[in-house]
Write an enzyme that holds these catalytic residues in place. Structure first.
Site, PDB file in Angstrom:
ATOM      1  N   ILE A  71       0.854  -1.184   0.000  1.00  0.00           N
ATOM      2  CA  ILE A  71       0.000   0.000   0.000  1.00  0.00           C
ATOM      3  C   ILE A  71       0.895   1.240   0.000  1.00  0.00           C
ATOM      4  CG2 ILE A  71      -1.837   1.238   1.239  1.00  0.00           C
ATOM      5  CD1 ILE A  71      -2.710  -1.573   0.239  1.00  0.00           C
ATOM      6  N   CYS A 130       8.329  -1.129   8.162  1.00  0.00           N
ATOM      7  CA  CYS A 130       7.906  -0.897   6.789  1.00  0.00           C
ATOM      8  C   CYS A 130       9.165  -0.773   5.933  1.00  0.00           C
ATOM      9  CB  CYS A 130       7.073   0.369   6.718  1.00  0.00           C
ATOM     10  SG  CYS A 130       5.558   0.083   5.809  1.00  0.00           S
ATOM     11  N   GLY A 244      -1.647 -14.195  10.486  1.00  0.00           N
ATOM     12  CA  GLY A 244      -2.376 -15.352   9.993  1.00  0.00           C
ATOM     13  C   GLY A 244      -3.502 -15.861  10.861  1.00  0.00           C
ATOM     14  N   GLY A 265      -5.411  -9.306  10.930  1.00  0.00           N
ATOM     15  CA  GLY A 265      -5.306  -8.451   9.752  1.00  0.00           C
ATOM     16  C   GLY A 265      -6.060  -8.990   8.568  1.00  0.00           C
TER      17      GLY A 265
HETATM   18  C1  LIG Z   1      -3.276  -4.453   3.343  1.00  0.00           C
HETATM   19  C2  LIG Z   1      -2.406  -4.404   4.558  1.00  0.00           C
HETATM   20  C3  LIG Z   1      -1.974  -3.176   5.051  1.00  0.00           C
HETATM   21  C4  LIG Z   1      -1.156  -3.099   6.171  1.00  0.00           C
HETATM   22  N1  LIG Z   1      -0.768  -1.876   6.654  1.00  0.00           N
HETATM   23  C5  LIG Z   1      -0.040  -1.806   7.800  1.00  0.00           C
HETATM   24  C6  LIG Z   1       0.296  -0.548   8.363  1.00  0.00           C
HETATM   25  O1  LIG Z   1      -0.100   0.497   7.856  1.00  0.00           O
HETATM   26  N2  LIG Z   1       1.054  -0.536   9.492  1.00  0.00           N
HETATM   27  C7  LIG Z   1       1.487  -1.705  10.086  1.00  0.00           C
HETATM   28  O2  LIG Z   1       2.163  -1.636  11.115  1.00  0.00           O
HETATM   29  N3  LIG Z   1       1.166  -2.906   9.588  1.00  0.00           N
HETATM   30  C8  LIG Z   1       0.415  -2.985   8.451  1.00  0.00           C
HETATM   31  N4  LIG Z   1       0.069  -4.228   7.949  1.00  0.00           N
HETATM   32  C9  LIG Z   1       0.521  -5.441   8.645  1.00  0.00           C
HETATM   33  C10 LIG Z   1      -0.571  -6.001   9.571  1.00  0.00           C
HETATM   34  O3  LIG Z   1      -0.912  -5.081  10.561  1.00  0.00           O
HETATM   35  C11 LIG Z   1      -0.131  -7.309  10.227  1.00  0.00           C
HETATM   36  O4  LIG Z   1       1.013  -7.097  11.005  1.00  0.00           O
HETATM   37  C12 LIG Z   1       0.207  -8.400   9.204  1.00  0.00           C
HETATM   38  O5  LIG Z   1      -0.663  -8.322   8.098  1.00  0.00           O
HETATM   39  C13 LIG Z   1       0.145  -9.814   9.788  1.00  0.00           C
HETATM   40  O6  LIG Z   1      -1.139 -10.127  10.251  1.00  0.00           O
HETATM   41  P1  LIG Z   1      -2.248 -10.927   9.358  1.00  0.00           P
HETATM   42  O7  LIG Z   1      -1.563 -12.137   8.824  1.00  0.00           O
HETATM   43  O8  LIG Z   1      -3.364 -11.230  10.318  1.00  0.00           O
HETATM   44  O9  LIG Z   1      -2.656 -10.003   8.267  1.00  0.00           O
HETATM   45  C14 LIG Z   1      -0.759  -4.299   6.811  1.00  0.00           C
HETATM   46  C15 LIG Z   1      -1.193  -5.534   6.316  1.00  0.00           C
HETATM   47  C16 LIG Z   1      -2.009  -5.597   5.213  1.00  0.00           C
HETATM   48  C17 LIG Z   1      -2.457  -6.944   4.722  1.00  0.00           C
END
Ligand SMILES: Cc1cc2nc3c(=O)[nH]c(=O)nc-3n(C[C@H](O)[C@H](O)[C@H](O)COP(=O)(O)O)c2cc1C
Ligand SMILES: Cc1cc2nc3c(=O)[nH]c(=O)nc-3n(C[C@H](O)[C@H](O)[C@H](O)COP(=O)(O)OP(=O)(O)OC[C@H]3O[C@@H](n4cnc5c(N)ncnc54)[C@H](O)[C@@H]3O)c2cc1C
Ligand SMILES: Cc1cc2nc3c(=O)[nH]c(=O)nc-3n(C[C@H](O)[C@H](O)[C@H](O)COP(=O)(O)OP(=O)(O)OC[C@H]3O[C@@H](n4cnc5c(N)ncnc54)[C@H](O)[C@@H]3O)c2cc1C
Ligand SMILES: Cc1cc2nc3c(=O)[nH]c(=O)nc-3n(C[C@H](O)[C@H](O)[C@H](O)COP(=O)(O)O)c2cc1C
Ligand code: FES
Ligand code: FES
Lengths: 304, 249, 304, 249
Positions: A71, A130, A244, A265
């Site tokens: 993003i 990031c 996950g 997420g």
């Molecule tokens: C579309 C998207 C945008 C994300 N944007 C951020 C963000 O702005 N800041 C951040 O710290 N993590 C961001 N993440 C990471 C998530 O907060 C999380 O740490 C990561 O996706 C792992 O969790 P999940 O497997 O449940 O998605 C983003 C993840 C996704 C998929």
């Protein structure tokens, strides 16, 4: 005390489940599906000093049991977030965590400082993981010294508890965790996404405009569990676990590995109701595996 | 928009790699507007798939979707049998803006961009508008819904290789259309670019596609710039339909 | 020249597909399913100086689109492998690559040297990425200096081309690749498994007896593609790519990212015929995406 | 062993969370020996699932499997409808060693370890052996195949909670069995340990379970030590049946 309740620095959570940063915007869209008061907390999308447009599209791709995203920290800037988004969330009795990002120490300080002015933000999540966040060519997220420095500066700029969000793209996650703990972090958030790529065969090019993106979803859960399990044994500050999660059983697995609370997420995209559904399923799931409270599960999976 | 279960009532291959699927759900059929889409959960896939609503039958509580096999998700969707249940978020997006003053309307569809225009066309005919349609396809084998559009009004079919209708692109036909007040277009990006350039002085709306994460406006995956200063819209929520001057293609 | 043919240091491959180390034993079992002459090459299971029993069971666990393994380098020892396994593979016209492991520089040297005595081993794959492979507490697989050292020593001990197999569990994969290239590596193999863990809810313990294990399968493919894409731009030695391949399209994706040939691991367990099926599908798949040979695809996905 | 497609001819819940499934495939039914297993590919799963062959019908070209819902794989397997096709590697493993000299045979099964003993028992009866069976289950609700075993010979049912048959463990009954030449046992590891300890001076064979990767002997996931010096066997290939003195439980 409610069996789901969790007390963390600055956060009195009615349950351990919160949407993860970037996967829930600022809550508005999901508030049309259910009452945000159900949530343990809400982690907002990353805030930077000024508005950012982010990367070109395509910004997402699907992978086996996961997805890639790039993003690029698109957000309206910290002032606008405080004015338009935090004010919207003020109507809910759910603690708000502000995820903060920047390209320099000064930007981090500025963003952190800005949230001092507002009530209704209960904690900061310091996003050092990031890929486009670096200074002098060194990434904050992969160098313990840099990570400690930004943690320290943000702690000084802020009057809120600071949860440092760790990147999994490192050789030694424990070294990162210890460094930010020593620098004053009140908690950890882990894990952010693994850096990945997909190549689009018809065009013969990386599918994402940014080429690489962050891998999230069930595919990365084993990596998240391993890192939390490892870090839990070397730091004493609490951990918000993520990576996950799609079910209440997954939440239990994270708690057993040593997480004190969890964030969800990618699963929101598949099922917008995933957070409240998991919260509803938790008491029964705890019971099925012989536990009477969330508190009791934390770190129980660790063999010593 | 809600999360709903839809029952597959019918599924037919109506052109090469192109399926027509009738889905039953009363909330969706009662509330869907032309241009809106369904965000479909396909078993075994992390991300939902956005597919336009191509027509609505309020008596039967059904909506029809038309989709082309593009990758693994649409391939699996084509395997769904009658009676299967599909989970969808919908109706999603804003849909086409109807302009009461316009009397003659030009519909310009390319390939799998044709479906949402059919739903729109039916609505416009109900509203007593005159419809002219230009539909472009790769080859004869991919042509679909010609008869359906002919029932709405004058219809021109174009194929890239000339294997059916006239040869060329939809823009080759636009010049020959005598007069119209508003156009609505949906199709591949290069086509939309050509159309909106060709019709830059006309009033028109275009429906856009982009890879989506959430489909509800939360993840910022599907943005389209509106200017060069960071202005943007989200295709899933603010679109998929935009006034042609609203976005930078 | 055959459109699938690939020439690499020491390896004249009739096609770019080989089973990955540890996922194919020494070929015997799969020879009952199909003729091993179909394969581009065969990478044998890791050899150590002496026989090793490996870890306790359970040694494998299933994850979303992947699996964890902690076999622990079980093998009968290099002498026995040469006597019983290489001799079996001698009956095939398929190059054999010996994967070598050890717990010390000396063990690596010894194993590498042992393969000098045998014909029919065409190259070595130097496995520095096994978690239990370290010296003085530092892992060979995550420290560029150590990785270079073991590469150099093995090169000196061996008269065969050496492909160094890189671990993805590092902050900077390019630094690792460059270090082993400078130390004389003839090629790279990447990626080995990501370290992960699963906790078994009923027993509340890590499921694998070894606690952590290596994550493989489609779940890790985006990480493999990203690392190969990155490394390809900084080293000139060939890369054998692996991580989650299950189809001929996946092979193309690896080639586009910069791999010169590929190895297939986990997918053999799901479908014992996966290697020959992919080999059979490759010519048509190349054609569908506008290529006339494997050679032509290599690195074409890289945007500069 | 081959990779084969089997057609689901029938699937019934015969006890709590316990399914009996009849699968058609001529190669498997013609070649399967008692104690061998199928390594089943279940849609959406990375690893195959090992399930014993519980009986064979060579006239109908079918084999029967019995399985208990344990996790996600067996749960999905229970959802397979009649007519579905399941891919399997098999018949896998070595199967039970038959000893021509033995005349009275004791079968000791625990829970979902019972199925392979049924196939063996039928074979032994064909070979004119006298069969005595002890079958242990958690509770009454989990009991299955009691009648089937009774048709083979004397059968004792034990439940942990005494809700059916006698209360306790299979080992509580073993002492009461007058005389037998050879035993065959399959069930959870603690039961096998108790049985082989109790019957240490008897001739016997046990069938083991372990989490598997390949199921064909290539990955070393399923080893069991045979001594303290690194000796081992692979359960998938050298087993799942071993002489009780061959392995270290
Ligand atoms: C579309 C998207 C945008 C994300 N944007 C951020 C963000 O702005 N800041 C951040 O710290 N993590 C961001 N993440 C990471 C998530 O907060 C999380 O740490 C990561 O996706 C792992 O969790 P999940 O497997 O449940 O998605 C983003 C993840 C996704 C998929
Ligand atoms: C608002 C909207 C309406 C649409 N209406 C229709 C329709 O009525 N009929 C139809 O056939 N197609 C339509 N599409 C395109 C359709 O969404 C894609 O063809 C489909 O998602 C491809 O999925 P796949 O699994 O087959 O392809 P894959 O390439 O395997 O999909 C991988 C990922 O990319 C995304 N993706 C791939 N191509 C597109 C695309 N063109 N647009 C958006 N996402 C894409 C998928 O959603 C998925 O997340 C529409 C797209 C949008 C945005
Ligand atoms: C030789 C052999 C014969 C078997 N015969 C039968 C039978 O006839 N009927 C029956 O119900 N069960 C049998 N089992 C056990 C059966 O394989 C497991 O119950 C099943 O694999 C569980 O899969 P799951 O997806 O439901 O559980 P999950 O726990 O979700 O499975 C996760 C992973 O662990 C493995 N696993 C979990 N439990 C076991 C186990 N007990 N043994 C081996 N692998 C396991 C799975 O195969 C899979 O790889 C047998 C096992 C072996 C080794
Ligand atoms: C069961 C198993 C055993 C493995 N053993 C070895 C080994 O002995 N040496 C080695 O270098 N890699 C070993 N690997 C790693 C694979 O060779 C390969 O690098 C990795 O699994 C990624 O490929 P895949 O996703 O196709 O499996 C093993 C992997 C598995 C799954
Ligand atoms: S797809 Fe998430 S904002 Fe549009
Ligand atoms: S499961 Fe691979 S050796 Fe037995």
């Amino acid at each position: 005390m409610n069996s789901l309740q969790v007390e963390l620095p600055g956060l009195n959570l009615k349950n351990p489940v919160m949407p993860a940063s970037g996967c829930f915007g600022f809550g508005r869209e999901y508030s049309e599906f259910y009452d945000l008061n159900k949530l343990g907390a809400i982690i907002m999308k990353a805030a930077t000093g000024e508005a950012r447009f982010g990367n070109h599209t395509p910004r997402v791709a699907e992978t086996a049991s996961g997805m890639l995203n790039a993003i690029g920290l698109q957000n309206p800037g910290v002032e606008s977030i405080i004015e338009h988004e935090v004010s919207f969330l003020r109507d809910y009795q759910t603690p708000v965590i502000a995820n903060i990002a920047g390209s320099s120490l000064e930007e981090y300080e500025h963003v952190a400082h800005s949230f001092n002015e507002t009530d209704h933000v209960a904690a900061l999540e310091l996003n050092i993981s990031c890929p486009n966040v670096k200074e002098g060519g060194i990434q904050f997220g992969t160098d313990p010294v840099m990570a400690a420095r930004v943690t320290d500066r943000v702690k000084q700029a802020s009057n809120l508890p600071v949860y440092v969000k760790l990147s999994p793209n490192v050789s030694d996650i424990t070294a990162m965790a210890k460094a930010v703990e020593s620098a004053g972090a009140d908690g950890l958030s882990m894990i952010n996404t693994l850096t990945g790529m997909q190549i689009h065969l018809p065009s013969r090019k990386p599918l994402l405009a940014n080429k690489t993106g962050g891998l999230s979803g069930p595919a990365i859960k084993p990596v998240a569990i391993r890192m939390i399990y490892e870090v839990r044994q070397h730091v004493s500050i609490p951990i918000i676990g993520m990576g996950g999660i799609t079910t209440a059983e997954d939440v239990l697995e994270f708690l057993l590995a040593g997480a004190n609370a969890v964030a969800i997420g990618t699963a929101n995209f598949q099922n917008p109701f995933v957070c409240p559904e998991i919260i509803d399923a938790l008491p029964e799931t705890l019971k099925r595996y012989g536990f009477s409270s969330v508190q009791e599960v934390v770190g129980k999976g660790i063999l010593t | 928009m809600k999360k709903e279960e839809l029952i597959v009532k019918n599924s037919t291959e109506i052109a090469l790699e192109t399926y027509e699927m009738v889905l039953e759900n009363s909330f969706i059929s009662m509330t869907a507007k032309p241009g809106q889409f369904l965000h479909l959960l396909i078993h075994g896939h992390t991300l939902r798939r956005p597919i336009s609503i191509a027509s609505v039958d309020r008596d039967k509580n059904t909506v029809t979707i038309l989709f082309k096999i593009n990758g693994s998700g649409t391939k699996h969707l084509a395997d769904y049998q009658i009676g299967s249940v599909i989970n969808a978020l919908g109706p999603a997006g804003n849909g086409f803006t109807l302009e009461p003053e316009s009397s003659t309307i030009l519909l310009i569809g390319g390939g799998i961009g044709v479906p949402p225009l059919y739903n729109l066309g039916k609505k416009l005919v109900d509203n007593q508008k005159k419809i002219i349609s230009i539909l472009g396809f790769q080859t004869k084998d991919y042509v679909f819904y010609e008869q359906e559009f002919k029932q709405l009004g004058e219809t021109h079919i174009v194929t890239n290789d000339g294997s059916y209708g006239s040869q060329g692109f939809v823009t080759d036909v636009i010049g020959s259309i005598a007069d119209f007040d508003t156009y609505y277009s949906c199709g591949p990006l290069p086509m939309l670019r050509a159309v909106s350039k060709e019709l830059v002085h006309k009033n028109g709306y275009i429906s856009l596609e982009e890879r989506m994460g959430c489909g509800v406006g939360a993840c910022f995956a599907c943005v389209i710039p509106t200017d060069h200063n960071g202005g943007y819209r989200k295709i899933c929520k603010d679109g998929p339909v935009f006034h042609h001057q609203e976005v930078n293609l």
